[in-house]
Structures are given as C-alpha cells and as structure tokens.
Design a protein around this motif. Structure first.
Motif, PDB file in Angstrom:
ATOM      1  N   PHE A  29       0.680  -1.088  -0.061  1.00 41.97           N
ATOM      2  CA  PHE A  29       0.071  -0.100  -0.081  1.00 41.97           C
ATOM      3  C   PHE A  29       0.898   1.401   0.150  1.00 41.97           C
ATOM      4  CE2 PHE A  29      -3.098   2.799   2.403  1.00 41.97           C
ATOM      5  CZ  PHE A  29      -3.662   3.228   1.367  1.00 41.97           C
ATOM      6  N   LEU A  30       2.127   1.191   0.878  1.00 44.92           N
ATOM      7  CA  LEU A  30       2.608   2.578   0.959  1.00 44.92           C
ATOM      8  C   LEU A  30       3.527   2.426  -0.481  1.00 44.92           C
ATOM      9  CD1 LEU A  30       4.576   2.100   4.478  1.00 44.92           C
ATOM     10  CD2 LEU A  30       2.739   3.482   3.715  1.00 44.92           C
ATOM     11  N   LYS A  31       4.091   1.298  -0.920  1.00 46.23           N
ATOM     12  CA  LYS A  31       4.803   1.552  -2.306  1.00 46.23           C
ATOM     13  C   LYS A  31       3.955   2.291  -3.374  1.00 46.23           C
ATOM     14  CE  LYS A  31       6.917  -1.258  -5.895  1.00 46.23           C
ATOM     15  NZ  LYS A  31       7.196  -2.887  -5.951  1.00 46.23           N
ATOM     16  N   ILE A  32       2.750   1.647  -3.530  1.00 41.04           N
ATOM     17  CA  ILE A  32       1.932   2.493  -4.535  1.00 41.04           C
ATOM     18  C   ILE A  32       1.699   3.992  -4.326  1.00 41.04           C
ATOM     19  CG2 ILE A  32      -0.588   2.664  -5.128  1.00 41.04           C
ATOM     20  CD1 ILE A  32      -0.809  -0.535  -4.583  1.00 41.04           C
ATOM     21  N   ASN A  33       1.552   4.264  -2.945  1.00 41.34           N
ATOM     22  CA  ASN A  33       1.396   5.632  -2.884  1.00 41.34           C
ATOM     23  C   ASN A  33       2.680   6.519  -3.165  1.00 41.34           C
ATOM     24  OD1 ASN A  33      -1.458   6.583  -1.145  1.00 41.34           O
ATOM     25  ND2 ASN A  33      -0.969   4.298  -0.871  1.00 41.34           N
ATOM     26  N   PHE A  34       3.972   5.908  -2.644  1.00 39.83           N
ATOM     27  CA  PHE A  34       5.074   6.797  -2.714  1.00 39.83           C
ATOM     28  C   PHE A  34       5.228   6.865  -4.431  1.00 39.83           C
ATOM     29  CE2 PHE A  34       6.358   6.088   1.359  1.00 39.83           C
ATOM     30  CZ  PHE A  34       6.854   7.273   1.722  1.00 39.83           C
ATOM     31  N   GLN A  35       4.904   5.724  -5.150  1.00 39.94           N
ATOM     32  CA  GLN A  35       5.155   5.772  -6.541  1.00 39.94           C
ATOM     33  C   GLN A  35       4.180   6.777  -7.232  1.00 39.94           C
ATOM     34  OE1 GLN A  35       4.484   1.643  -7.598  1.00 39.94           O
ATOM     35  NE2 GLN A  35       6.689   1.287  -7.648  1.00 39.94           N
ATOM     36  N   ARG A  36       2.925   7.041  -6.766  1.00 40.29           N
ATOM     37  CA  ARG A  36       1.909   7.759  -7.335  1.00 40.29           C
ATOM     38  C   ARG A  36       2.553   9.517  -6.982  1.00 40.29           C
ATOM     39  NH1 ARG A  36      -3.695   5.439  -4.965  1.00 40.29           N
ATOM     40  NH2 ARG A  36      -3.922   3.971  -6.621  1.00 40.29           N
ATOM     41  N   GLN A  37       3.230   9.467  -6.101  1.00 50.31           N
ATOM     42  CA  GLN A  37       3.860  10.890  -5.866  1.00 50.31           C
ATOM     43  C   GLN A  37       5.285  10.929  -6.566  1.00 50.31           C
ATOM     44  OE1 GLN A  37       2.511  13.501  -3.975  1.00 50.31           O
ATOM     45  NE2 GLN A  37       0.772  12.251  -4.061  1.00 50.31           N
ATOM     46  N   GLY A  38       5.604  10.000  -7.471  1.00 47.00           N
ATOM     47  CA  GLY A  38       6.858  10.386  -8.178  1.00 47.00           C
ATOM     48  C   GLY A  38       8.097   9.646  -7.375  1.00 47.00           C
ATOM     49  N   PHE A  39       8.083   9.156  -6.399  1.00 47.20           N
ATOM     50  CA  PHE A  39       9.269   8.248  -5.793  1.00 47.20           C
ATOM     51  C   PHE A  39       9.544   7.016  -6.432  1.00 47.20           C
ATOM     52  CE2 PHE A  39       7.554  11.129  -2.562  1.00 47.20           C
ATOM     53  CZ  PHE A  39       8.862  11.733  -1.977  1.00 47.20           C
ATOM     54  N   GLU A  40      10.712   6.779  -6.487  1.00 46.03           N
ATOM     55  CA  GLU A  40      11.238   5.396  -6.954  1.00 46.03           C
ATOM     56  C   GLU A  40      11.322   4.398  -5.642  1.00 46.03           C
ATOM     57  OE1 GLU A  40      14.998   3.027  -8.935  1.00 46.03           O
ATOM     58  OE2 GLU A  40      14.752   5.142  -9.084  1.00 46.03           O
ATOM     59  N   VAL A  41      10.852   3.369  -5.782  1.00 44.71           N
ATOM     60  CA  VAL A  41      10.427   2.477  -4.489  1.00 44.71           C
ATOM     61  C   VAL A  41      11.255   1.346  -4.450  1.00 44.71           C
ATOM     62  CG1 VAL A  41       9.159   1.360  -2.697  1.00 44.71           C
ATOM     63  CG2 VAL A  41       8.328   3.680  -3.772  1.00 44.71           C
ATOM     64  N   VAL A  42      12.227   0.960  -3.455  1.00 48.78           N
ATOM     65  CA  VAL A  42      12.915  -0.308  -3.252  1.00 48.78           C
ATOM     66  C   VAL A  42      12.312  -0.817  -2.033  1.00 48.78           C
ATOM     67  CG1 VAL A  42      14.839   0.026  -4.735  1.00 48.78           C
ATOM     68  CG2 VAL A  42      15.014   0.450  -2.359  1.00 48.78           C
ATOM     69  N   GLU A  43      11.831  -2.223  -1.879  1.00 46.60           N
ATOM     70  CA  GLU A  43      11.491  -2.762  -0.534  1.00 46.60           C
ATOM     71  C   GLU A  43      12.211  -4.006  -0.070  1.00 46.60           C
ATOM     72  OE1 GLU A  43       7.654  -4.259  -1.563  1.00 46.60           O
ATOM     73  OE2 GLU A  43       7.943  -3.915  -3.498  1.00 46.60           O
ATOM     74  N   ALA A  44      11.997  -4.130   1.311  1.00 42.05           N
ATOM     75  CA  ALA A  44      12.506  -5.351   1.918  1.00 42.05           C
ATOM     76  C   ALA A  44      11.501  -5.896   2.970  1.00 42.05           C
ATOM     77  CB  ALA A  44      14.154  -5.119   2.267  1.00 42.05           C
ATOM     78  N   ASP A  45      11.578  -7.153   3.399  1.00 47.12           N
ATOM     79  CA  ASP A  45      10.400  -7.478   4.559  1.00 47.12           C
ATOM     80  C   ASP A  45      11.207  -7.938   5.616  1.00 47.12           C
ATOM     81  OD1 ASP A  45      11.665  -9.868   3.682  1.00 47.12           O
ATOM     82  OD2 ASP A  45       9.776 -10.818   3.176  1.00 47.12           O
ATOM     83  N   ASN A  46      12.575  -7.613   5.697  1.00 50.02           N
ATOM     84  CA  ASN A  46      13.325  -7.770   7.071  1.00 50.02           C
ATOM     85  C   ASN A  46      14.667  -6.814   7.092  1.00 50.02           C
ATOM     86  OD1 ASN A  46      16.042  -9.603   5.746  1.00 50.02           O
ATOM     87  ND2 ASN A  46      14.248 -10.377   4.856  1.00 50.02           N
ATOM     88  N   GLY A  47      15.145  -6.783   8.194  1.00 53.52           N
ATOM     89  CA  GLY A  47      16.174  -5.886   8.203  1.00 53.52           C
ATOM     90  C   GLY A  47      17.566  -6.078   7.626  1.00 53.52           C
ATOM     91  N   GLU A  48      17.735  -7.431   7.471  1.00 55.52           N
ATOM     92  CA  GLU A  48      19.186  -7.710   6.686  1.00 55.52           C
ATOM     93  C   GLU A  48      19.020  -7.308   5.266  1.00 55.52           C
ATOM     94  OE1 GLU A  48      17.692  -9.736   8.839  1.00 55.52           O
ATOM     95  OE2 GLU A  48      19.086 -10.414  10.311  1.00 55.52           O
ATOM     96  N   ASP A  49      17.929  -7.565   4.656  1.00 55.63           N
ATOM     97  CA  ASP A  49      17.855  -7.446   3.301  1.00 55.63           C
ATOM     98  C   ASP A  49      17.607  -5.746   3.134  1.00 55.63           C
ATOM     99  OD1 ASP A  49      17.789 -10.019   2.565  1.00 55.63           O
ATOM    100  OD2 ASP A  49      15.519 -10.136   2.321  1.00 55.63           O
ATOM    101  N   GLY A  50      16.989  -5.104   4.106  1.00 59.00           N
ATOM    102  CA  GLY A  50      16.888  -3.814   4.110  1.00 59.00           C
ATOM    103  C   GLY A  50      18.423  -2.999   3.927  1.00 59.00           C
ATOM    104  N   LEU A  51      19.160  -3.642   4.891  1.00 61.12           N
ATOM    105  CA  LEU A  51      20.534  -2.994   4.740  1.00 61.12           C
ATOM    106  C   LEU A  51      21.170  -3.224   3.321  1.00 61.12           C
ATOM    107  CD1 LEU A  51      21.774  -3.792   8.320  1.00 61.12           C
ATOM    108  CD2 LEU A  51      21.372  -1.600   7.587  1.00 61.12           C
ATOM    109  N   ARG A  52      21.018  -4.603   2.887  1.00 65.37           N
ATOM    110  CA  ARG A  52      21.504  -5.020   1.633  1.00 65.37           C
ATOM    111  C   ARG A  52      21.334  -4.117   0.751  1.00 65.37           C
ATOM    112  NH1 ARG A  52      19.922  -7.583  -2.182  1.00 65.37           N
ATOM    113  NH2 ARG A  52      18.165  -8.389  -1.463  1.00 65.37           N
TER     114      ARG A  52
END
Length: 228
Positions: A16-39
């Motif tokens: 849901f957040l990804k869709i809203n950010f993309q509508r505002q012109g942001f490029e989005v990368v996503e992760a579902d855990n801390g390790e992948d987030g840091l990577r």
C-alpha cells in the motif's frame, strides 16, 4: 527521482505504501526484513528509508543505527506501534529523523518525507562553481583541476577541453566540434591540434594514458567523457 527504501514485514502495508509513494513520483525499493533492508540500502543508496521497528531478524533500531553510520544525509522515519513511547525515543536516539505511529495515513507519511527533504536541501551547501565527476573536481572560479584532492596543472586549452567533457558526460564530440568550440571557428592551424591536446590531457588525468578510462575515443567520430 528520489528513491525511498521501505522495510516492512507486513506485505499489505508495504504494498500500500509503495503504491502511494510511486503515485507521488518516488522510486521505491522494498524489503521485508532488516538484513535485506541493509543490503538494498548499500546497493541502491536511497535518499529516504522507512523502517518498521518490529522486523524479523535485526530490528528497525539496529537497521537505523547501521544506516546512520554509513549514510549521514539519509532521511529516516521509524514506524512504531501505538502507545510505545519508548520506541519513539529509541528511534530518535538511534538516528531517526522522525517517527509515525501505526495506524497512520500514507499521505501524512509522504508529507513528512517531503518535509525532511526540504530541511535537507536547506542545509546542503551549494557550490555552483564546483563540478565533480568520479575522482575529479573542477573549480570554475579558480579554474583549477583536482584529482583525488591533488591539483593537476593544465593549460588553458586543456582546461577548456576538460570542462567541455565533464559538463557533457556521454556526449560524443567530433574533432571539428571540439576545434570550433575550443579554438574558434576562425582557427586556421592544423586540426590535429585537437588530438595533440587530448593526448596531453590524457597523460595528465588518466591512470594509464595508453588505455584511457575517462576520455574515450569514439572511432570515426571523436571523443567523449565516459559516464560512470
């Protein structure tokens, strides 16, 4: 386009957040855990990070702490559980710029990101007389060229050639274009002067002038500044 990293283990919230950010012109990368987030942060180098506190593996506080060590100018917002005042305090202590309590309106989150962006732009020093590319810095005010902080002595024509290249990365210039732009349309000497000056400039800026990394030869055309 500003890039934002979403680190949230709940797929529905993250989507849901990804869709809203993309509508505002942001490029989005996503992760579902801390390790992948840091990577992803080290790989993608986002301008902003949205971190849920409760993550599988390392938690949002640890992610925030590691990000702040490596990315001092990154905007970081923590998503905390309702009523968990200690989460808010800890998030700020670990280097977060702001926090938002769940449940929240995505529009409010985006407004907070934009507010952080404005603050970042206000505090960023702007030097319009300095052009940077890779290890090079060109000071337009003093007309000095530096590589890895070491000054390189160049002639006025070499300086003009370097500036032409660094201000137009990836553009292939023909020899005639460079001759007209640097020496002028009324130049009556040998046009090979372009190649001579390119050779001299390469000898000064390249690690190995026989295998140039920065000023590339475009066969049949001329030269261009390599895009990193």
């Amino acid at each position: 386009m500003d890039k934002v990293l979403l680190v949230e283990d709940e797929g529905s919230i993250r989507g849901f957040l990804k869709i809203n950010f993309q509508r505002q012109g942001f490029e989005v990368v996503e992760a579902d855990n801390g390790e992948d987030g840091l990577r992803l942060a080290y790989l993608e180098k986002p301008k902003f990070a949205i971190l849920d506190v409760m993550l599988p593996g390392i938690d949002g506080f640890q992610v925030c702490q590691e990000l702040r060590k490596s990315f001092t100018n990154m905007g970081i917002i923590m998503l905390t559980a309702k009523g968990q005042d200690m989460d808010k305090i800890m998030g700020l202590e670990f280097g977060a710029d702001d926090y938002l309590v769940k449940p929240f309106n995505p529009s409010e989150l985006i407004l907070r990101v934009k507010a952080i962006s404005r603050r970042m732009e206000e505090t960023e020093p702007i030097n319009k007389d300095l052009i940077q590319s890779g290890p090079f810095k060109l000071d337009l005010y003093s007309q000095k060229l530096f590589k890895n902080s070491d000054q390189i002595d160049v002639t006025p024509k070499e300086y003009m050639l370097f500036r032409m290249f660094i201000e137009n990365p990836g553009k292939a210039f023909s020899r005639d274009e460079l001759l007209n732009l640097i020496w002028g349309y009324d130049f009556v000497g040998d046009p090979k002067i372009v190649d001579v000056n390119i050779r001299r400039l390469r000898a000064k800026i390249e690690d190995n002038s026989s295998s140039p990394k920065y000023i590339e030869t475009v066969w049949g055309t001329g030269y261009r500044w390599r895009v990193e």
